[in-house]
Design an enzyme around this catalytic site. Structure first.
Site, PDB file in Angstrom:
ATOM      1  N   TYR A  26       0.874  -1.187   0.000  1.00 12.43           N
ATOM      2  CA  TYR A  26       0.000   0.000   0.000  1.00 12.43           C
ATOM      3  C   TYR A  26       0.896   1.217   0.000  1.00 12.43           C
ATOM      4  CZ  TYR A  26      -3.320   3.452   1.901  1.00 12.43           C
ATOM      5  OH  TYR A  26      -4.107   4.554   2.112  1.00 12.43           O
ATOM      6  N   ASP A  66       9.592   2.312  -0.658  1.00 13.21           N
ATOM      7  CA  ASP A  66       8.598   3.011   0.158  1.00 13.21           C
ATOM      8  C   ASP A  66       8.857   2.688   1.632  1.00 13.21           C
ATOM      9  OD1 ASP A  66       6.474   4.086   1.478  1.00 13.21           O
ATOM     10  OD2 ASP A  66       4.936   3.265   0.157  1.00 13.21           O
ATOM     11  N   LYS A  98       5.364   9.278   8.419  1.00 18.50           N
ATOM     12  CA  LYS A  98       5.198   8.796   9.790  1.00 18.50           C
ATOM     13  C   LYS A  98       6.300   9.314  10.736  1.00 18.50           C
ATOM     14  CE  LYS A  98       2.467   4.856   8.231  1.00 18.50           C
ATOM     15  NZ  LYS A  98       1.087   5.132   8.587  1.00 18.50           N
TER      16      LYS A  98
HETATM   17  N1  HOZ Z   1      -1.937   1.252   6.978  1.00 19.36           N
HETATM   18  C1  HOZ Z   1      -2.370   2.605   6.991  1.00 19.36           C
HETATM   19  C2  HOZ Z   1      -1.228   3.541   6.846  1.00 19.36           C
HETATM   20  N2  HOZ Z   1      -0.044   3.030   6.383  1.00 19.36           N
HETATM   21  C3  HOZ Z   1      -3.197   2.883   8.210  1.00 19.36           C
HETATM   22  C4  HOZ Z   1      -3.500   4.321   8.479  1.00 19.36           C
HETATM   23  C5  HOZ Z   1      -4.613   4.931   7.675  1.00 19.36           C
HETATM   24  O1  HOZ Z   1      -4.740   4.651   6.487  1.00 19.36           O
HETATM   25  O2  HOZ Z   1      -5.351   5.712   8.266  1.00 19.36           O
END
Ligand code: HOZ
Length: 431
Positions: free
Chosen positions: A145, A240, A268
């Site tokens: 993702y 990524d 993050k």
């Molecule tokens: N896995 C998603 C972020 N890498 C979770 C957070 C989100 O989309 O709110």
């Protein structure tokens, strides 16, 4: 049994004005049922909900809070920055300081652009790859993702170079026609895709440790193929590290696996809990970004003083007081504890971990890609999740998310968590 009445009321209220009651679907509890917990305070390893219940937190805002909630150094830096003004839409020296910290930690990054989210970082990186190479196609992997970038929102096609199908209404077939979806951890599929489309592939974007289908470790031969084939065909390798950057090591996953990507995306941790993303790489590639070059990318709040201050404070803390050994030992304790608890309860499972990100999969088989991840027992996961909530442990609300340990956790808290998980798993296994 703790009540969550106020959370339930707050959710009903939110539903009236916010689609689905949440501002990001990952937090809606769709995969586990019930309604989301509403929080009002975090400190160190703990979160408090609006009903006054306390939880040991393993979400950490989905990864940024490696130092725990409200770390004093980060709070102080943000307060000081706020008192001088929140945004100028003009350069500050703090942006260069954050850029230098990133370049120092990640040697493949010689120049870096700050943006506002991981999504912006990956969107900008693939635009740059296309602008730099003059090619159109991007390879991504099923189950990886990269934020909600239209052309990367593509369903998991597990055979090599399948026709891409958008997995959200609103993403047009035209937008994804240049996205090739391949299975993760499959060097042969990558080899085949390059044999067929090599001269058209601008870049390959991948998670070096997948965190968005649960925590899935890369096979070394897959990483070797990524590096070799992109180099051979003149495509850019886009690593990524939005999740793994500064998480699995100071230098990110690329430092653990000996990778030399052309571009790296970050988010993050690099924003210390405020909205920041970044993309960077070889200076010669990055100098194609406007105004040095011609590839357009912009942002009013990019590198704003608040977010930059949180990022600088977090990275300085990680650099000056590295928590990585502690994180390794806490996370190993947690992984072993969960593994043992599930084994004793007779619950089929497998545990995957890289540093302080890990997942207990409700699958007896090792999880190596989306096909194996999607075979997990998600009903059992939902029962496990709620059992832990009842015992004051807050885990990601999906089997397909990694959990995060922070430097604020302690061996005692990890043991409490394992004890709680053990109770839940025994109940789940009971006939
Ligand atoms: N896995 C998603 C972020 N890498 C979770 C957070 C989100 O989309 O709110």
């Amino acid at each position: 049994m703790p009540t969550r009445e106020k959370s339930q009321q707050a959710f009903q209220h939110a539903l009236q004005r916010i689609p689905g009651g949440v501002n990001s679907p990952a937090r809606a509890f769709g995969a586990v049922g019930g309604t989301p917990v509403f929080f009002h305070r975090g400190e160190g390893p703990y979160l408090w909900d609006i009903d006054g219940n306390r939880y040991i937190d393993y979400v950490g805002s989905w990864g940024p809070l490696i130092l725990g909630h409200a770390h004093p150094r980060v709070v102080e830096a943000v307060c000081q920055a706020a008192s001088r003004g929140t945004s100028f839409g003009a350069p500050t020296r703090a942006e260069t300081q954050l850029a230098e910290l990133i370049c120092e930690a990640v040697p493949s990054v010689e120049k870096v652009r700050l943006v506002n989210s991981g999504t912006e970082a990956t969107m900008s990186a693939i635009r740059l790859a296309r602008g730099y190479t003059g090619r159109n196609k991007i390879v991504k992997f099923a189950g990886n993702y990269h934020g909600h970038v239209d052309s990367l929102l593509v369903a998991a096609g597990s055979s090599a170079a399948t026709l891409a199908v958008p997995n959200s209404p609103g993403v047009t077939p035209g937008t994804v026609q240049d996205t090739l979806v391949l299975p993760y951890n499959d060097p042969q599929a990558l080899e085949d895709a390059f044999a067929q489309h090599g001269e058209q592939i601008a870049g390959v974007i991948f998670e070096p440790v997948a965190g968005n289908m649960g925590c899935v470790l890369p096979r070394q031969e897959f990483l070797d193929a990524l590096q070799r084939l992109t180099r051979h065909h003149g495509s850019l390798l886009i690593c990524d590290e939005v999740m793994t950057g500064f998480r699995v090591a100071w230098g990110g996953a690329q430092s653990l696996f000996g990778l030399e990507p052309d571009l790296t995306t970050l988010g993050k941790i690099v924003g210390g809990g405020l909205p920041v993303g970044a993309y960077g790489g070889r200076a010669e590639v990055m100098d194609h970004v406007l105004p040095a070059g011609k590839v357009f990318q912009a942002g009013t709040l990019s590198g704003n003083p608040l977010a930059t201050a949180a990022g600088v404070a977090t990275l300085l803390e990680l650099k000056e007081n590295p928590p990585y050994e502690k994180l390794e030992s806490l996370s190993a304790q947690l992984a072993q504890g969960l593994d043992q608890a599930a084994t004793q309860a007779g619950v089929p499972h497998t545990v995957a971990r890289c540093g302080s990100m890990l997942t207990l999969f409700f699958s007896p088989e090792p999880v190596v890609d989306w096909d194996t991840a999607s075979g997990c027992d998600t009903k059992r996961f939902a029962a496990y999740f709620w059992g832990l909530i009842e015992r004051g442990v807050y885990m990601p609300c999906s089997q397909f998310e990694a959990l995060f340990v922070s430097a604020a956790h302690t061996p005692e808290l990890i043991q409490q968590t394992v004890d709680a998980a053990s109770e839940v798993l025994q109940q789940l296994a009971a006939p």
